[in-house]
Design an enzyme around this catalytic site. Sequence first.
Site, PDB file in Angstrom:
ATOM      1  N   TYR A  48       0.843  -1.205   0.000  1.00  0.00           N
ATOM      2  CA  TYR A  48       0.000   0.000   0.000  1.00  0.00           C
ATOM      3  C   TYR A  48       0.877   1.254   0.000  1.00  0.00           C
ATOM      4  O   TYR A  48       0.690   2.161  -0.822  1.00  0.00           O
ATOM      5  CB  TYR A  48      -0.918  -0.019   1.223  1.00  0.00           C
ATOM      6  CG  TYR A  48      -1.843   1.178   1.315  1.00  0.00           C
ATOM      7  CD1 TYR A  48      -2.863   1.370   0.390  1.00  0.00           C
ATOM      8  CD2 TYR A  48      -1.701   2.124   2.340  1.00  0.00           C
ATOM      9  CE1 TYR A  48      -3.723   2.464   0.470  1.00  0.00           C
ATOM     10  CE2 TYR A  48      -2.559   3.212   2.431  1.00  0.00           C
ATOM     11  CZ  TYR A  48      -3.565   3.380   1.492  1.00  0.00           C
ATOM     12  OH  TYR A  48      -4.409   4.473   1.579  1.00  0.00           O
TER      13      TYR A  48
HETATM   14  P1  NAP Z   1     -13.667   3.233   0.922  1.00  0.00           P
HETATM   15  O1  NAP Z   1     -14.847   3.696   1.701  1.00  0.00           O
HETATM   16  O2  NAP Z   1     -13.328   1.789   0.902  1.00  0.00           O
HETATM   17  O3  NAP Z   1     -13.848   3.782  -0.570  1.00  0.00           O
HETATM   18  C1  NAP Z   1     -13.023   3.332  -1.612  1.00  0.00           C
HETATM   19  C2  NAP Z   1     -13.689   3.663  -2.937  1.00  0.00           C
HETATM   20  O4  NAP Z   1     -12.805   3.245  -3.995  1.00  0.00           O
HETATM   21  C3  NAP Z   1     -14.999   2.881  -3.141  1.00  0.00           C
HETATM   22  O5  NAP Z   1     -15.897   3.689  -3.856  1.00  0.00           O
HETATM   23  C4  NAP Z   1     -14.555   1.713  -3.990  1.00  0.00           C
HETATM   24  O6  NAP Z   1     -15.592   1.165  -4.801  1.00  0.00           O
HETATM   25  C5  NAP Z   1     -13.526   2.399  -4.874  1.00  0.00           C
HETATM   26  N1  NAP Z   1     -12.671   1.432  -5.539  1.00  0.00           N
HETATM   27  C6  NAP Z   1     -11.829   0.516  -4.997  1.00  0.00           C
HETATM   28  N2  NAP Z   1     -11.231  -0.206  -5.949  1.00  0.00           N
HETATM   29  C7  NAP Z   1     -11.687   0.277  -7.144  1.00  0.00           C
HETATM   30  C8  NAP Z   1     -11.450  -0.055  -8.497  1.00  0.00           C
HETATM   31  N3  NAP Z   1     -10.645  -1.063  -8.859  1.00  0.00           N
HETATM   32  N4  NAP Z   1     -12.084   0.663  -9.451  1.00  0.00           N
HETATM   33  C9  NAP Z   1     -12.948   1.661  -9.123  1.00  0.00           C
HETATM   34  N5  NAP Z   1     -13.234   2.003  -7.852  1.00  0.00           N
HETATM   35  C10 NAP Z   1     -12.600   1.311  -6.884  1.00  0.00           C
HETATM   36  O7  NAP Z   1     -12.335   3.926   1.464  1.00  0.00           O
HETATM   37  P2  NAP Z   1     -11.858   5.459   1.493  1.00  0.00           P
HETATM   38  O8  NAP Z   1     -11.112   5.610   2.742  1.00  0.00           O
HETATM   39  O9  NAP Z   1     -12.960   6.370   1.190  1.00  0.00           O
HETATM   40  O10 NAP Z   1     -10.799   5.433   0.292  1.00  0.00           O
HETATM   41  C11 NAP Z   1     -10.719   6.489  -0.656  1.00  0.00           C
HETATM   42  C12 NAP Z   1      -9.259   6.790  -0.929  1.00  0.00           C
HETATM   43  O11 NAP Z   1      -8.675   7.349   0.238  1.00  0.00           O
HETATM   44  C13 NAP Z   1      -8.415   5.572  -1.287  1.00  0.00           C
HETATM   45  O12 NAP Z   1      -7.525   5.908  -2.338  1.00  0.00           O
HETATM   46  C14 NAP Z   1      -7.640   5.306  -0.001  1.00  0.00           C
HETATM   47  O13 NAP Z   1      -6.440   4.619  -0.217  1.00  0.00           O
HETATM   48  C15 NAP Z   1      -7.442   6.726   0.489  1.00  0.00           C
HETATM   49  N6  NAP Z   1      -7.128   6.853   1.911  1.00  0.00           N
HETATM   50  C16 NAP Z   1      -8.000   6.476   2.868  1.00  0.00           C
HETATM   51  C17 NAP Z   1      -7.656   6.626   4.213  1.00  0.00           C
HETATM   52  C18 NAP Z   1      -8.576   6.235   5.326  1.00  0.00           C
HETATM   53  O14 NAP Z   1      -8.120   6.142   6.476  1.00  0.00           O
HETATM   54  N7  NAP Z   1      -9.839   6.028   5.083  1.00  0.00           N
HETATM   55  C19 NAP Z   1      -6.411   7.155   4.557  1.00  0.00           C
HETATM   56  C20 NAP Z   1      -5.535   7.522   3.538  1.00  0.00           C
HETATM   57  C21 NAP Z   1      -5.904   7.388   2.227  1.00  0.00           C
HETATM   58  P3  NAP Z   1     -16.484  -0.120  -4.330  1.00  0.00           P
HETATM   59  O15 NAP Z   1     -17.579   0.426  -3.435  1.00  0.00           O
HETATM   60  O16 NAP Z   1     -16.994  -0.654  -5.610  1.00  0.00           O
HETATM   61  O17 NAP Z   1     -15.570  -1.060  -3.605  1.00  0.00           O
END
Ligand code: NAP
Length: 284
Positions: free
Chosen positions: A150
């Site tokens: 990651y």
């Molecule tokens: P999340 O609620 O799991 O949302 C992730 C989103 O990405 C969902 O809409 C998911 O779609 C989509 N996704 C995953 N794989 C995909 C693919 N192959 N093609 C298209 N869409 C895809 O988590 P989140 O925290 O909001 O994540 C959003 C971003 O923030 C990510 O890049 C993550 O790495 C980053 N981030 C999150 C955190 C944290 O603590 N939450 C911290 C740092 C960075 P589905 O619903 O279809 O699975």
Amino acid sequence: MATEGLILVTGASSGLGRAFAQHALASGRRVLGTVRRQADAEAFERLAPGHAHARLLDVTDTAAIDPMVAEVERSLGPVEVLVNNAGYGHEGILEESPLEELRRQFEVNVFGAVAMIKAVLPHMRCRRRGRILNITSMGGFITMPGIAYYCGSKFALEGISEALASEVRDLGIHVTAVAPGSFRTDWAGRSMTRTPRHISDYDGLFDPVRQRRQAASGRQPGDPARAARALLEVVDSDAPPLHLLLGSDALGLVRDKLARLQQEWSQWEPLARSTDSQATAPAA
Ligand code: NAP
């Protein structure tokens, strides 16, 4: 200055992408959210009929990205802002985790994001106007055991964002790499890929980390609605940052990392300097 054109957000079904889209819609913007399931597309468009538009896209289907962006530009108008948000976390000790998981992690978090950038750039460049926000992570600066793949992907997206910014700055396009700390989303829950354990040498190091992350899922300090407000402020800024941390956990951990790097570089400075060619070294 408020953005008037279309905002394109990948991964708009949940978490940060969904929260940002909702906030942008509530403040009167038009948003195109990409999702992976028809039911999510319908739910997204119900958020603000006529203003919320959805398209089905798995960002690993890179061949589908150029045609999708071209169709969106034709039917909905110029994409003014791209928020590359779609992504997920792989968790697993490096030695235990198949190379295939590293490929998949990069296919989504890096190749998918870059393919999106390459699809919107010709349009933005032609208009001399555009914003690209890449959602990286504090894991694009700091690391911990068990998330090597990651962090690798998010370090990559940080580096790509920074180099890209220097290429497109004079073309009217701003790039911001947004590095969130721990936010209350599905990231550490349903979205995370966890490689099973089998090498007992890592039990003491990693099992507590995995347990802590699972226990903390849903109770992280970061509030996605507040992240959404911060992101819209960046979108509307006349001078957006190149790197933005979100959350006091991210600020603290990344600052500590930079201080440790400075300290280590100073400690090893004589060795670092010892490799300059004597013929070209500046006179003392
Ligand atoms: P999340 O609620 O799991 O949302 C992730 C989103 O990405 C969902 O809409 C998911 O779609 C989509 N996704 C995953 N794989 C995909 C693919 N192959 N093609 C298209 N869409 C895809 O988590 P989140 O925290 O909001 O994540 C959003 C971003 O923030 C990510 O890049 C993550 O790495 C980053 N981030 C999150 C955190 C944290 O603590 N939450 C911290 C740092 C960075 P589905 O619903 O279809 O699975």
